[in-house]
Enzyme design. Structure first.
Site, PDB file in Angstrom:
ATOM      1  N   ARG A 171       0.879  -1.181   0.000  1.00 15.22           N
ATOM      2  CA  ARG A 171       0.000   0.000   0.000  1.00 15.22           C
ATOM      3  C   ARG A 171       0.907   1.219   0.000  1.00 15.22           C
ATOM      4  NH1 ARG A 171      -5.335   1.003   3.512  1.00 15.22           N
ATOM      5  NH2 ARG A 171      -6.015  -0.381   1.841  1.00 15.22           N
ATOM      6  N   GLN A 174     -10.018  -4.227  -3.843  1.00 19.72           N
ATOM      7  CA  GLN A 174     -11.317  -3.828  -3.316  1.00 19.72           C
ATOM      8  C   GLN A 174     -12.423  -4.095  -4.341  1.00 19.72           C
ATOM      9  OE1 GLN A 174     -12.134  -2.428  -0.160  1.00 19.72           O
ATOM     10  NE2 GLN A 174     -14.114  -3.068  -0.952  1.00 19.72           N
ATOM     11  N   ASP A 198     -17.772   6.284  -1.007  1.00 20.13           N
ATOM     12  CA  ASP A 198     -16.523   6.093  -0.268  1.00 20.13           C
ATOM     13  C   ASP A 198     -16.278   7.383   0.517  1.00 20.13           C
ATOM     14  OD1 ASP A 198     -14.045   5.214   0.631  1.00 20.13           O
ATOM     15  OD2 ASP A 198     -13.037   5.380  -1.307  1.00 20.13           O
ATOM     16  N   CYS A 209     -16.431   0.672   0.624  1.00 22.91           N
ATOM     17  CA  CYS A 209     -15.235  -0.152   0.865  1.00 22.91           C
ATOM     18  C   CYS A 209     -14.811  -0.156   2.330  1.00 22.91           C
ATOM     19  CB  CYS A 209     -14.089   0.327  -0.018  1.00 22.91           C
ATOM     20  SG  CYS A 209     -13.487   1.973   0.390  1.00 22.91           S
ATOM     21  N   ARG A 266     -13.080  -9.381   0.817  1.00 25.72           N
ATOM     22  CA  ARG A 266     -11.666  -9.049   0.563  1.00 25.72           C
ATOM     23  C   ARG A 266     -10.811 -10.304   0.762  1.00 25.72           C
ATOM     24  NH1 ARG A 266      -9.893  -3.788   1.051  1.00 25.72           N
ATOM     25  NH2 ARG A 266      -7.940  -4.685   0.308  1.00 25.72           N
TER      26      ARG A 266
HETATM   27  N1   CP Z   1     -11.143  -0.969   2.249  1.00 30.18           N
HETATM   28  C1   CP Z   1      -9.870  -1.002   2.670  1.00 30.18           C
HETATM   29  O1   CP Z   1      -8.925  -1.106   1.888  1.00 30.18           O
HETATM   30  O2   CP Z   1      -9.736  -0.929   4.024  1.00 30.18           O
HETATM   31  P1   CP Z   1      -8.385  -0.709   4.830  1.00 30.18           P
HETATM   32  O3   CP Z   1      -7.907   0.678   4.546  1.00 30.18           O
HETATM   33  O4   CP Z   1      -8.777  -0.891   6.264  1.00 30.18           O
HETATM   34  O5   CP Z   1      -7.378  -1.732   4.384  1.00 30.18           O
HETATM   35  N1  NVA Z   2     -10.465   6.095  -1.021  1.00 36.57           N
HETATM   36  C1  NVA Z   2      -9.984   5.634   0.267  1.00 36.57           C
HETATM   37  C2  NVA Z   2     -10.069   4.162   0.354  1.00 36.57           C
HETATM   38  C3  NVA Z   2      -9.679   3.594   1.681  1.00 36.57           C
HETATM   39  C4  NVA Z   2      -9.716   2.100   1.723  1.00 36.57           C
HETATM   40  C5  NVA Z   2      -8.567   6.126   0.479  1.00 36.57           C
HETATM   41  O1  NVA Z   2      -7.788   6.112  -0.474  1.00 36.57           O
HETATM   42  O2  NVA Z   2      -8.249   6.533   1.592  1.00 36.57           O
END
Ligand code: CP
Ligand code: NVA
Length: 310
Positions: A108, A138, A226, A265, A293
């Site tokens: 991430r 997701q 979201d 999500c 997920r």
């Molecule tokens: N939806 C999602 O990716 O959640 P997290 O940020 O908790 O991993």
């Molecule tokens: N759009 C959000 C998704 C989190 C899972 C972000 O990028 O923070």
């Protein structure tokens, strides 16, 4: 590795064709059914997945970790801040080094260019655990969830209401491949960035961009939203002000089909983009979506390792 000797990365929905993604969704369903029957096939025995988090996570972190364990593999959890990445070691070098130790990398990281650079240096599969551009894991879970509840998504009417962000971008790519009608309602102030606009245009008749949330939701089979403030956004107060008319509440949901589903999500900001009544209401499937997920990512991992699930 695929037949050309390059590792199987999972970076974007639109890196794949329909058949490949459908295969992963079928594998996810099969793994989910088997798990519910108490069967945990050790398809990735002794494989090690490194999980790198430059940003916070609950679902991605836990579901990848548990998924690897269920498949007989192991994980290493790393925070970007604790790595030499934070002292300017290049992403390419990081990928090259990590490939010498682990069997796959899930990361991430906000910069999508950094993700691509890491994947270019890596000789093992790299999986996108969210960038500012895309959140493909997701959307695989979202597709799985819709189809479990309502059957094939082909031809369904999908509404996205709120901000234009990474989850939306992966949904735009999915709409084109899965042939569902995605209508996006976002305010002019948070109009999609250039990269997303190009993909919206590429999707042609499958994706429509408008401003009015009521028009987007009308007769929809699925309503998606979201957070208004994604990781990396800095103008939280201004976003809340501008996006207020885009809240998914009972009044907005009443315009959708009677059996429309609601998805998010998560994490949700209750009272901002969605009300308690909707997220806790009978149309909401957000916790099935979160569970999926796990199953979707186990299928993605098996695909990345070239392991046949069936
Ligand atoms: N939806 C999602 O990716 O959640 P997290 O940020 O908790 O991993
Ligand atoms: N759009 C959000 C998704 C989190 C899972 C972000 O990028 O923070």
């Amino acid at each position: 590795m695929n037949s050309t000797g390059t590792p199987r990365h999972f970076l974007n929905i639109d890196d794949f064709d329909y058949a490949e993604l459908r295969g992963m969704l079928n594998a996810a369903t099969s793994l989910k059914t088997r798990l519910k029957d108490g069967d945990r096939p050790k398809l990735l025995e002794d494989k090690v997945l490194a999980m790198v988090f430059e940003r916070q996570s609950t679902r991605t972190r836990v579901s990848f970790d548990v998924g690897m364990r269920q498949l007989g593999g192991q994980t290493i959890m790393l925070s970007g801040n604790d790595m030499q990445l934070s002292r300017e070691e290049t992403l390419t070098d990081t990928g090259r080094v990590m490939s010498r130790y682990v069997d796959a990398i899930m990361i991430r990281i906000l910069s999508h260019a950094d993700l691509v650079e890491l994947s270019e240096g890596s000789s093992v599969p790299v999986i996108n655990g969210l960038t500012r551009r895309a959140h493909p894991c997701q959307v695989m879970a979202d597709l799985l969830t819709f189809e479990e509840h309502r059957g094939k998504i082909k031809g369904a009417k999908v509404a996205w209401v709120g901000d234009s962000n990474n989850v939306l971008h992966s949904w735009v790519n999915a709409a084109e491949l899965f042939e569902c009608e995605l209508t996006i309602a976002v305010p002019d102030e948070y109009h999609p960035e250039k990269d997303l606009m190009l993909d919206i245009e590429k999707a042609g008749k499958w994706v429509k961009l408008i401003e009015d949330p009521r028009e987007a939701v009308e007769k929809a089979d699925l309503v998606l939203t979201d957070t208004w403030v994604s990781m990396g956004d800095t103008d939280a107060a201004e976003r809340r002000r501008v996006l207020k008319p885009y809240q998914v509440n009972t009044s907005l949901m009443s315009l959708a089909n009677k059996d429309a589903l609601f998805m998010h999500c998560l994490p949700a900001h209750r009272g901002d983009e969605v009300t308690d009544e909707v997220i806790d209401g009978p149309q909401s499937v957000v916790f099935d979506e979160a569970e999926n997920r796990l199953h979707a990512q186990k299928a993605i991992l098996c695909w990345a390792f070239g392991v046949d699930v069936n």
